[in-house]
Scaffold this motif. Structure first.
Motif, PDB file in Angstrom:
ATOM      1  N   UNK A   1      13.635  87.422  28.043  1.00  0.00           N
ATOM      2  CA  UNK A   1      15.047  87.759  27.921  1.00  0.00           C
ATOM      3  C   UNK A   1      15.924  87.176  29.016  1.00  0.00           C
ATOM      4  N   UNK A   2      15.475  86.074  29.628  1.00  0.00           N
ATOM      5  CA  UNK A   2      16.322  85.412  30.630  1.00  0.00           C
ATOM      6  C   UNK A   2      17.274  84.487  29.867  1.00  0.00           C
ATOM      7  N   UNK A   3      18.547  84.711  29.997  1.00  0.00           N
ATOM      8  CA  UNK A   3      19.484  83.867  29.259  1.00  0.00           C
ATOM      9  C   UNK A   3      20.389  83.103  30.204  1.00  0.00           C
ATOM     10  N   UNK A   4      21.413  82.496  29.644  1.00  0.00           N
ATOM     11  CA  UNK A   4      22.446  81.845  30.440  1.00  0.00           C
ATOM     12  C   UNK A   4      21.992  80.581  31.157  1.00  0.00           C
ATOM     13  N   UNK A   5      20.972  79.914  30.647  1.00  0.00           N
ATOM     14  CA  UNK A   5      20.546  78.647  31.283  1.00  0.00           C
ATOM     15  C   UNK A   5      20.970  77.473  30.397  1.00  0.00           C
ATOM     16  N   UNK A   6      20.968  76.291  31.010  1.00  0.00           N
ATOM     17  CA  UNK A   6      21.400  75.085  30.307  1.00  0.00           C
ATOM     18  C   UNK A   6      20.203  74.153  30.156  1.00  0.00           C
TER      19      UNK A   6
END
Ligand SMILES: CC(=O)SCCNC(=O)CCNC(=O)[C@H](O)C(C)(C)COP(=O)(O)OP(=O)(O)OC[C@H]1O[C@@H](n2cnc3c(N)ncnc32)[C@H](O)[C@@H]1OP(=O)(O)O
Ligand SMILES: Nc1ncnc2c1ncn2[C@@H]1O[C@H](COP(=O)(O)OP(=O)(O)OP(=O)(O)O)[C@@H](O)[C@H]1O
Length: 715
Positions: A264-269
């Motif tokens: 659930x680690x989000x917000x990466x590019x």
């Protein structure tokens, strides 16, 4: 049923059983059949074909026969080889390893009677070997498409092949720290265990970890899962991922992305290269980026995938300057045995160090018949039999025909070389069977090979591969016209359980006799394992060349030695060896500065005495006298000390290359190393002690050699 129906039926068997198989199509219509086969795989294939065939866009990936590495690291439903003439073993082994469960390896070849996959002008033994091996494959179909008939077929579904991957046997270790949902993303028990260990590695004080295993075990993927864990726990910031190509690290990137998703680690590019490969994943506090081996710079965490292809020297350099290093390497694979390489890694990686092994395959089912066939045919896992009774030893030449015919002999000969040598490739088999300038010698005990050597007959008119030592020798001797022959021992090895009992020397002695009988002027060798230099020197070899460059694979410099067998050989070895001695002394502080001082001393001591082109000016002679009288330090008269010491080292052999004072003086004066390093080389407790020992020794030696340097004062 027509040929196409047969192929369809065969592929259906593969799909149902989830096993992988081999299809060989003999035809004059290579292009037409390559197209048909790619359709069977719905285009999800890799093709190996020369660019002239216009087949490069048929599949997802294409490699010309000379650059098989372009498809390695990829994964497909099929791999198709459409190559006329020579099909090197590494093409078959490499293509075979890219295929996933249910898929097939196809070879489109000439019609059966005309097909010769060996090199032109060879012995024909490789063809014989490959054809009989195809017929031994338990899951294969070979058709003569033009004649509409089956050449051979076997649909023995192998027993012992699993039906799926399973984590059933896996129970998480207490306090593993790995969230269940992340562990559940693993496909095998050993992968899940490796993930636990890597989590410990990332949390703890470890400096380096090695993940090893055969191809397709999920090594790269688990590194990616471990990075996701580290990102989730906020254990990492900047991470660089080094591998031979962006394609080769995609499995790692897939593991990373999957891990981030389940955690659930989000917000990466995600940044992709023009070919679609993921090359960077960056989040708010972490950044995982691919870096090619040539430009990679150390970072707090360095991940090296496919370490054997990155090379020892680079792995060493990166790992020593990185905070932590994670390395994956293949033990057995298309590129041959990386076993010796995997053994070398623990000696170069920084401590504390952790090692993990992944056993079960993931790209295909455990026990897959195509993998077993490839490993067997190309001897990727050859294990040598251990000789039992060493009381009766026989040295023999092992004829190529026997190697091609007798599997047991081939396996033990090859196994000894694989066990001992840094890198064997499947193509070594081709050279052994086909190359008329290679000869295999063995020392057998009760019929079992105990020591093996691969000898290359080097002649001036031969192709470059068969005169590498001869070319260097002529260069070093400043000669160009010599027309003699040399025998080069390209590899020699003794079964690992019985080394240092004289067997290697005995085999070498036998080879020397045969070389003499054949009229060769020299016996030579060239290698980059510096630890065995004493073996060659003890057997009467003289060093004549050290490469200025690093061997890409071993990270060491190649060294060549020779033993003359007649007068002409003697003259040229002497000239070349003297030239080397001058280079060692005059370039010792530049290109040979990284040689271990004790190796430099040993090599120099084995060259013939000579007079170097170096004299002292009157002023330098005066400074030197000042040093000898104790009025000045050696460093104050360094130029004069260097010239006089160079003269003494080159002109005499009364010094002992094992004397720590000699080694210290060589490290300081010849190689220009700082005293802090000289002290540790000599085993001195303090820098002051090292200075005292080296200066005392220099005074002694230079006093004794006064006759040599004083006669060389330039008026
Ligand atoms: C061209 C090339 O292939 S170079 C690479 C050589 N092969 C390898 O390194 C593979 C692993 N090693 C081996 O297979 C063997 O040890 C060989 C071929 C190097 C030597 O064969 P062996 O039977 O072990 O050596 P042998 O007993 O004949 O040795 C004679 C002397 O050489 C020297 N020597 C042999 N091996 C070594 C070594 N690894 N390191 C240092 N000295 C050695 C020793 O002085 C030895 O005498 P000692 O044992 O009384 O001290
Ligand atoms: N846990 C997993 N879940 C899904 N796919 C996986 C998993 N582990 C590995 N794979 C896939 O299996 C294939 C082989 O894995 P991976 O490339 O990591 O193996 P490897 O041991 O590094 O071998 P190679 O050197 O042949 O690439 C890859 O396609 C990879 O994406």
């Amino acid at each position: 049923m027509g040929v196409e129906g047969e192929i369809n039926r065969f592929l259906q068997i593969l799909r149902e059983s989830r096993q992988r198989g081999l299809v060989v199509v003999g035809t004059r219509d290579m292009i037409g059949w390559a197209e048909k086969l790619s359709r069977y795989a719905s285009g999800d294939c890799a093709i190996v074909a020369p660019s002239s065939k216009g087949l490069s866009s048929l599949c997802k990936a294409w490699a010309p026969p000379g650059s098989i590495e372009r498809i390695l690291g990829g994964e497909f439903s099929a791999a198709i080889i459409a190559v006329e003439g020579l099909i090197r073993p590494s093409i078959i082994a490499g293509a075979g390893e890219t295929i996933r469960s249910r898929g097939f390896l196809a070879i489109v070849a000439d019609p059966p009677g005309e097909w010769d996959p060996g090199p032109p002008g060879g012995t024909g033994l490789y063809r014989q070997y490959l054809i009989s091996s195809i017929k031994d494959n338990p899951l294969h179909l070979w058709v003569d498409a033009d004649a509409g008939r089956i050449v051979s077929r076997s649909t023995d579904l192998s027993e012992g092949v699993g039906t799926s991957w399973s984590l059933d046997g896996y129970k998480p270790s207490p306090a593993s720290g790995v969230p269940r949902k992340l562990a559940a993303a693993c496909r095998s028990e050993s992968q899940a265990r490796a993930l636990e260990a890597l989590a410990r590695f990332l949390r703890g004080r470890w400096r380096s970890a090695l993940v090893k295993g055969d191809r397709g075990r999920g090594k790269s993927y688990v590194l990616g899962l471990a990075l996701a864990y580290a990102a989730w726990r906020r254990l990492i910031g900047r991470v660089i991922v080094v591998g031979p190509t962006p394609l080769s690290v995609q499995s790692m990137m897939s593991g990373l992305l999957r891990g981030l998703e389940v955690l659930g680690v989000g917000g990466y590019r995600v940044v992709r290269a023009s070919g679609g490969e993921v090359v960077r994943v960056s989040g708010a506090w972490f950044r995982v980026a691919y870096d090619p081996p040539d430009t990679a710079e150390p970072a707090p965490l360095v991940v090296v995938d496919e370490a054997a292809a990155v090379g020892v020297a680079r792995v060493r350099r990166l790992s020593w300057r990185a905070g932590k290093t994670l390395v994956a390497t293949t033990i057995h694979g298309y590129e041959g045995s990386g076993r010796a390489f995997a053994r070398l890694l623990p000696t170069i990686l920084p401590k504390p160090y952790m090692e993990l092994e992944l056993a079960e395959p993931i790209r295909y089912l455990p026990g897959d018949p195509l993998e077993r066939w490839l490993y067997r045919v190309f001897l990727l896992k050859a294990e040598p039999a251990e000789p039992e009774d060493l009381s009766e030893l026989h040295a023999v030449e092992v004829p190529r025909e026997v190697l091609a015919r007798e599997r047991r002999v081939l396996e033990s000969v090859y196994g000894i070389l694989v066990q001992a040598h840094y890198r064997n490739t499947p193509d070594d088999l081709l050279a052994m069977l086909e190359s008329t300038h290679h000869r295999i010698y063995a020392l057998t005990a009760g019929g079992t090979p105990a020591a093996v050597a691969d000898v290359v007959i080097e002649a001036p008119e031969a192709e470059e591969e068969a005169r590498i030592a001869l070319d260097r020798l002529l260069y070093m001797a400043g000669a160009s016209d010599a027309a003699f022959r040399g025998w080069r021992v390209s590899r020699i090895a003794v079964h690992e359980k019985i080394q240092r009992r004289g067997l290697g020397s005995r085999l070498l002695g036998y080879i020397e006799e045969r070389a003499r009988e054949s009229g060769a002027s020299l016996l030579t060798t060239m290698f980059s394992r510096h630890d065995v230099i004493p073996f060659w020197i003890k057997n009467g070899f003289t060093p004549f060349y050290i490469s200025p460059r690093y061997n890409r694979v071993t990270g060491e410099k190649n060294i060549a030695l020779a033993k003359p067998l007649d007068e002409r050989g003697g003259e040229i070895v002497e000239a070349a060896s003297k030239a080397l001695s001058h280079k060692l002394v005059l370039a010792g502080s530049s290109i040979y500065r990284d040689l271990a001082a004790e190796k430099l001393a040993l090599l120099l001591h084995s060259t013939p005495p000579s007079t170097p082109p170096l004299g002292l000016t009157r002023v330098q002679a005066r400074h030197l006298e000042g040093f000898l009288k104790g009025e000045a330090m050696a460093d104050q008269a360094f130029d004069a000390v260097y010239i006089a010491f160079a003269n003494a080292l080159l002109a005499t052999r009364s010094w002992n290359p094992k004397d720590p004072r000699v080694i210290g003086a060589v490290a300081r004066v010849v190689q220009g190393k700082p005293y802090s390093e000289v002290a540790s080389i000599m085993g001195a407790e303090t820098v002051e002690e090292a200075v005292e020992l080296v200066e005392g020794f220099l005074r002694e030696v230079l006093e004794d050699a006064r006759g040599i340097w004083s006669s060389r004062v330039i008026p």
